[in-house]
Design a protein around this motif. Structure first.
Motif, PDB file in Angstrom:
ATOM      1  N   UNK A  41       0.808  -1.211   0.000  1.00 42.33           N
ATOM      2  CA  UNK A  41       0.000   0.000   0.000  1.00 42.33           C
ATOM      3  C   UNK A  41       0.838   1.257   0.000  1.00 42.33           C
ATOM      4  N   UNK A  42       0.201   2.339   0.470  1.00 43.69           N
ATOM      5  CA  UNK A  42       0.864   3.645   0.528  1.00 43.69           C
ATOM      6  C   UNK A  42       1.349   3.895   1.945  1.00 43.69           C
ATOM      7  N   UNK A  43       2.596   4.261   2.060  1.00 44.74           N
ATOM      8  CA  UNK A  43       3.182   4.472   3.381  1.00 44.74           C
ATOM      9  C   UNK A  43       2.614   5.719   4.044  1.00 44.74           C
ATOM     10  N   UNK A  44       2.655   5.719   5.352  1.00 41.83           N
ATOM     11  CA  UNK A  44       2.232   6.907   6.115  1.00 41.83           C
ATOM     12  C   UNK A  44       3.127   8.079   5.766  1.00 41.83           C
ATOM     13  N   UNK A  45       2.582   9.270   5.907  1.00 43.36           N
ATOM     14  CA  UNK A  45       3.348  10.463   5.556  1.00 43.36           C
ATOM     15  C   UNK A  45       4.502  10.715   6.509  1.00 43.36           C
ATOM     16  N   UNK A  46       4.354  10.293   7.750  1.00 44.71           N
ATOM     17  CA  UNK A  46       5.379  10.567   8.759  1.00 44.71           C
ATOM     18  C   UNK A  46       5.801   9.268   9.436  1.00 44.71           C
ATOM     19  N   UNK A  47       7.097   9.045   9.464  1.00 47.87           N
ATOM     20  CA  UNK A  47       7.683   7.875  10.144  1.00 47.87           C
ATOM     21  C   UNK A  47       6.966   6.568   9.794  1.00 47.87           C
TER      22      UNK A  47
END
Length: 275
Positions: A41-47
């Motif tokens: 999927x798409x990674x989180x924007x932060x950490x």
């Protein structure tokens, strides 16, 4: 008679269930090495990626794991839906090699690796024409440099540069190879060595008197403590199997008158004629 009527009300609410999060990539790595993990999927924007212990391993926002020290660490990936997945990674220790890094061409060198060796090809050489290696024992083939690699059962490797030193050169000159008993001979060894040492107490370049036919050996030693020997045989006539007769006799007088006579007492061993 009164009758009450109730009408049921329904409320519809759509619930979106996110797909399970997955992590692909290796779960074992050697110290000082890296491995790439990939999250679905798409990674989180932060950490989006975190490490449970940065003393063992760190992880970048792109999922690149860098091993710091041997141990176990948990890497967590979080996608943009807030869902996460963890993966345990084992950090394997690097092996070490003990032993000298130089060897003479006519010698051998034993290296030792720690930890459990790989079941096959634990020791390898970068150039078998310069040196071969078996169970850590190096056999030189030619002068030069070669890289010896040791691999553990965890597939972690360490390399060591080994120098194969050439042997010194030795050339022997003799004032003679066959001499009479009681005569002198001079043996001189030369080449690119730093020292030349003869057996039988012979001094290089200095005359001496051999007692019998003898084979002399000289050892050449260079700055790398590499050595090479040379030999030469000096045949001494007059002793041993090459003995020439030594005449022992006694005269009845030192002078003789004309027409006189003198007797000779011969004590020489062997056979022959005195005239």
């Amino acid at each position: 008679v009164s009758q009450s009527r109730y009408q049921a009300c329904q409320i519809a609410h759509n619930i979106s269930v996110a797909a399970p999060v997955t992590i692909s990539g290796g779960n074992s790595i050697c110290t000082n090495a890296t491995t790439q993990l990939t999250g679905s999927g798409t990674a989180a924007n932060s950490n989006p990626w975190t490490s449970s212990n940065s003393n063992f391993a760190t992880v970048s926002n792109s999922g690149l794991v860098t091993a710091i020290a041997a141990g176990n660490v948990t890497i967590t990936y979080t996608n943009n839906s807030g869902c996460s997945k963890t993966q345990s990674i084992t950090i394997n220790a690097l092996p070490s090699i003990t032993g000298n890094s130089t060897v003479c061409l006519n010698g051998s060198l034993n290296l030792t690796g720690n930890l459990t060796p790989a079941s096959s090809f634990a020791w390898t050489t970068s150039n078998s024409s310069i040196a071969t290696v078996s169970n850590g024992t190096i056999t030189p083939k030619a002068a030069g440099n070669v890289t010896i690699t040791y691999t553990t059962s965890a597939n972690c490797s360490i390399s060591k540069l080994v120098t194969i030193n050439a042997l010194p050169t030795v050339s022997i000159q003799s004032s003679a190879t066959t001499i009479c008993y009681g005569s002198n001979v001079t043996l001189t060894a030369s080449g690119n060595a730093t020292s030349y040492t003869w057996d039988h107490s012979v001094q290089n370049g200095i005359a001496f008197t051999p007692a019998s036919t003898t084979t002399y050996t000289v050892t050449a030693m260079d700055a790398n403590s590499c050595s090479k020997t040379g030999t030469i045989a000096i045949i001494v006539d007059g002793v041993g199997g090459n003995q020439k007769p030594i005449i022992n006799y006694t005269l009845s007088a030192d002078t003789i008158a004309p027409a006189g006579s003198i007797s000779i007492s011969n004590s020489t061993t062997g056979t022959g004629t005195i005239s």
